[in-house]
Motif scaffolding. Structure first.
Motif, short mmCIF file in Angstrom:
data_model
loop_
_atom_site.label_atom_id
_atom_site.label_comp_id
_atom_site.label_asym_id
_atom_site.label_seq_id
_atom_site.Cartn_x
_atom_site.Cartn_y
_atom_site.Cartn_z
N ARG A 37 -3.70 8.67 13.50
CA ARG A 37 -4.64 6.88 13.64
C ARG A 37 -5.11 6.25 12.61
N ALA A 38 -3.37 7.13 11.51
CA ALA A 38 -3.47 6.01 10.05
C ALA A 38 -3.68 4.07 10.44
N ARG A 39 -4.25 3.95 9.71
CA ARG A 39 -4.38 2.15 9.42
C ARG A 39 -3.43 2.09 7.85
N ILE A 40 -2.66 0.97 9.10
CA ILE A 40 -1.74 0.20 7.13
C ILE A 40 -1.43 -0.80 7.74
N LEU A 41 -1.45 -1.07 5.99
CA LEU A 41 -1.21 -2.62 5.76
C LEU A 41 -0.40 -3.31 4.96
N ASP A 42 0.18 -4.41 5.34
CA ASP A 42 1.27 -4.67 4.13
C ASP A 42 1.65 -6.01 3.84
N LEU A 43 1.17 -6.55 2.80
CA LEU A 43 0.83 -7.62 2.31
C LEU A 43 1.63 -8.62 1.59
N GLY A 44 2.59 -9.38 2.73
CA GLY A 44 3.60 -10.08 1.86
C GLY A 44 4.31 -9.56 3.16
N CYS A 45 4.45 -8.90 4.77
CA CYS A 45 5.76 -8.20 5.11
C CYS A 45 6.28 -9.05 6.01
N ASP A 64 -1.35 -3.47 10.36
CA ASP A 64 -1.63 -5.02 10.02
C ASP A 64 -0.59 -6.50 9.10
N GLY A 65 0.14 -6.75 9.57
CA GLY A 65 0.98 -7.48 8.35
C GLY A 65 0.67 -9.41 8.22
N VAL A 66 0.82 -9.18 6.86
CA VAL A 66 -0.16 -11.00 6.70
C VAL A 66 0.71 -11.56 5.86
N ASP A 67 0.80 -12.76 6.14
CA ASP A 67 2.26 -13.32 5.60
C ASP A 67 2.34 -14.96 5.61
N LEU A 68 3.00 -15.54 5.78
CA LEU A 68 3.16 -17.31 5.97
C LEU A 68 4.03 -18.05 5.88
N SER A 69 5.29 -17.29 6.88
CA SER A 69 6.02 -17.30 7.48
C SER A 69 6.25 -17.34 8.54
N ASP A 70 6.48 -18.42 9.83
CA ASP A 70 5.97 -18.48 10.55
C ASP A 70 7.15 -18.12 11.91
N THR A 71 8.16 -17.92 10.92
CA THR A 71 9.90 -18.47 11.11
C THR A 71 10.53 -16.47 11.58
N ALA A 97 -3.45 -13.11 -0.77
CA ALA A 97 -4.24 -12.72 -1.73
C ALA A 97 -5.47 -12.97 -0.79
N ALA A 98 -5.93 -13.93 0.14
CA ALA A 98 -6.83 -14.64 0.89
C ALA A 98 -7.15 -13.37 1.84
N PHE A 99 -6.38 -12.35 2.07
CA PHE A 99 -6.55 -11.57 3.35
C PHE A 99 -7.36 -10.13 3.55
N THR A 100 -8.66 -10.05 4.45
CA THR A 100 -9.98 -9.46 3.95
C THR A 100 -9.53 -8.52 5.18
N GLY A 101 -9.24 -7.05 5.38
CA GLY A 101 -9.36 -6.39 6.11
C GLY A 101 -10.88 -6.01 7.06
N GLY A 102 -11.58 -5.97 6.56
CA GLY A 102 -12.59 -5.57 7.04
C GLY A 102 -12.35 -3.47 6.80
N GLU A 103 -11.88 -2.66 7.98
CA GLU A 103 -11.95 -0.97 6.80
C GLU A 103 -10.95 -1.19 5.80
N PRO A 104 -11.12 -0.07 5.92
CA PRO A 104 -10.01 0.17 4.75
C PRO A 104 -8.64 1.11 5.45
N TYR A 105 -7.59 0.79 4.22
CA TYR A 105 -6.48 0.99 4.75
C TYR A 105 -5.89 2.39 4.27
N ASP A 106 -5.18 3.40 5.23
CA ASP A 106 -4.70 4.64 4.62
C ASP A 106 -3.50 4.95 3.96
N LEU A 107 -3.03 3.26 3.89
CA LEU A 107 -1.27 2.67 3.79
C LEU A 107 -1.10 1.61 3.21
N VAL A 108 -1.13 0.67 2.40
CA VAL A 108 -1.10 -0.89 1.91
C VAL A 108 -0.35 -0.71 1.41
#
Length: 247
Positions: A37-45, A64-71, A97-108
Motif C-alpha cells: 500500500r505504498a504512496r508514490i508522488l511524482d513532481l513534474g510528472c 499522485d502526479g503533479v504538473d501544469l500540462s493539460d495535454t 513547488a506549490a503542491f502539498t500532499g498531506g500524508e507522507p509518501y514512500d517514494l517521491v
C-alpha cells in the motif's frame, strides 16, 4: 505554440521523457522495493509514464502526479486506463513547488524536472518535505558533466559552470543534502541518442503533417533542439537517476 504542447508532441514516441530505456525504468522502480500500500508522488510528472509503470509493478500502491500540462494529463489518463490503474492515480494541475500532499509518501520522483525547483539541491529539499520519515525514498534524475564544457559550449547551452557537477560531484551533492545513495542508473550514450533522435524526429514528423503556423513553430523548435544537442551538449552532458534514502 506553447512549450508544453511542443513537449507533448515531441514525447509521443518516448513518453518516459528522459534518456532512460523501458528496461532501466522498470529496474529503478523495482529496486525501490516499496512496501504494501505504498504512496508514490511524482513532481513534474508530464504524462505520468513513471507513475503508470510504478502502479503496474505495485498493484496495491496509489500515486499522485503533479504538473501544469493539460495535454500531458490527457495522455496520462489514457495510458492509465489502458493499463487498468486509473483508480489508483490522481493528477494535480499545480506547480510542483506549490503542491502539498498531506500524508507522507514512500517514494517521491522528480526525474528531469529539477528545473521546477531551481536545481538539484532545492529539489532535494522539496522532496524531503514529502517523504515518510526514515524509510522514504527519492528517485531523482539530473544532468551532470561527462567532461568539462568549454565557455563557448556553456554559453550555447545557457548553463553556468557550477550548474552541474561531474558524476561523483552529483552523488556527493545528494549525500551532502542528507541522502544515502542506494541505487542508480547512468544513462548510456545509446539511451541519450534514442531519446534525442526520438524527440526531434517525432516533433519533425508532427510538424510536416500539420502545415501552418503551429507546424512551422514545431519544426523550428525541433531543429533548434537538434542543433543544440548535436553541436552543444552531446558527449558533454550526462544523465543519472539516483535512488536515494534519507540518511
Amino acid at each position: 505554440m506553447e512549450r508544453n504542447l511542443i513537449s507533448h508532441h515531441a514525447h509521443a514516441d518516448h513518453p518516459i521523457a528522459a534518456p532512460v530505456s523501458e528496461g532501466h525504468l522498470e529496474r529503478l522502480l523495482t529496486r525501490a522495493k516499496l512496501p504494501a500500500r505504498a504512496r508514490i508522488l511524482d513532481l513534474g510528472c508530464g504524462e505520468a509514464a513513471w507513475l503508470v509503470r510504478a502502479l503496474s509493478l505495485y498493484p496495491d500502491a496509489t500515486a499522485d502526479g503533479v504538473d501544469l500540462s493539460d495535454t500531458g494529463f490527457a495522455g496520462a489518463a489514457e495510458e492509465a486506463g489502458r493499463r487498468g490503474v486509473s483508480d489508483r492515480l490522481r493528477l494535480h494541475h499545480t506547480p510542483a513547488a506549490a503542491f502539498t500532499g498531506g500524508e507522507p509518501y514512500d517514494l517521491v520522483l522528480c526525474v528531469g524536472a529539477t528545473h521546477a525547483f531551481g536545481g538539484l539541491m532545492p529539489t532535494l529539499d522539496a522532496v524531503r518535505g514529502h517523504l515518510r520519515p526514515s524509510s522514504g525514498l527519492a528517485l531523482v534524475g539530473e544532468g551532470f558533466w561527462e567532461r568539462p564544457p568549454s565557455p563557448e559550449q556553456l554559453a550555447r547551452f545557457g548553463a553556468e559552470p557550477g550548474e552541474y557537477a561531474d558524476l561523483a560531484g552529483t552523488v556527493a551533492r545528494a549525500e551532502n543534502a542528507g541522502f544515502a545513495t542506494v541505487y542508480g542508473h547512468t544513462s548510456t550514450p545509446d539511451e541519450w541518442d534514442e531519446y534525442e533522435w526520438s524527440w526531434t524526429g517525432t516533433l519533425t514528423r508532427w510538424a510536416l503533417d500539420h502545415p501552418g503556423p503551429d507546424g512551422e513553430a514545431a519544426l523550428a523548435a525541433a531543429r533548434e533542439h537538434r542543433d543544440l544537442w548535436l553541436g552543444g551538449y552531446r558527449g558533454f552532458l550526462g544523465f543519472v537517476t539516483l535512488l536515494l534514502r534519507q540518511s
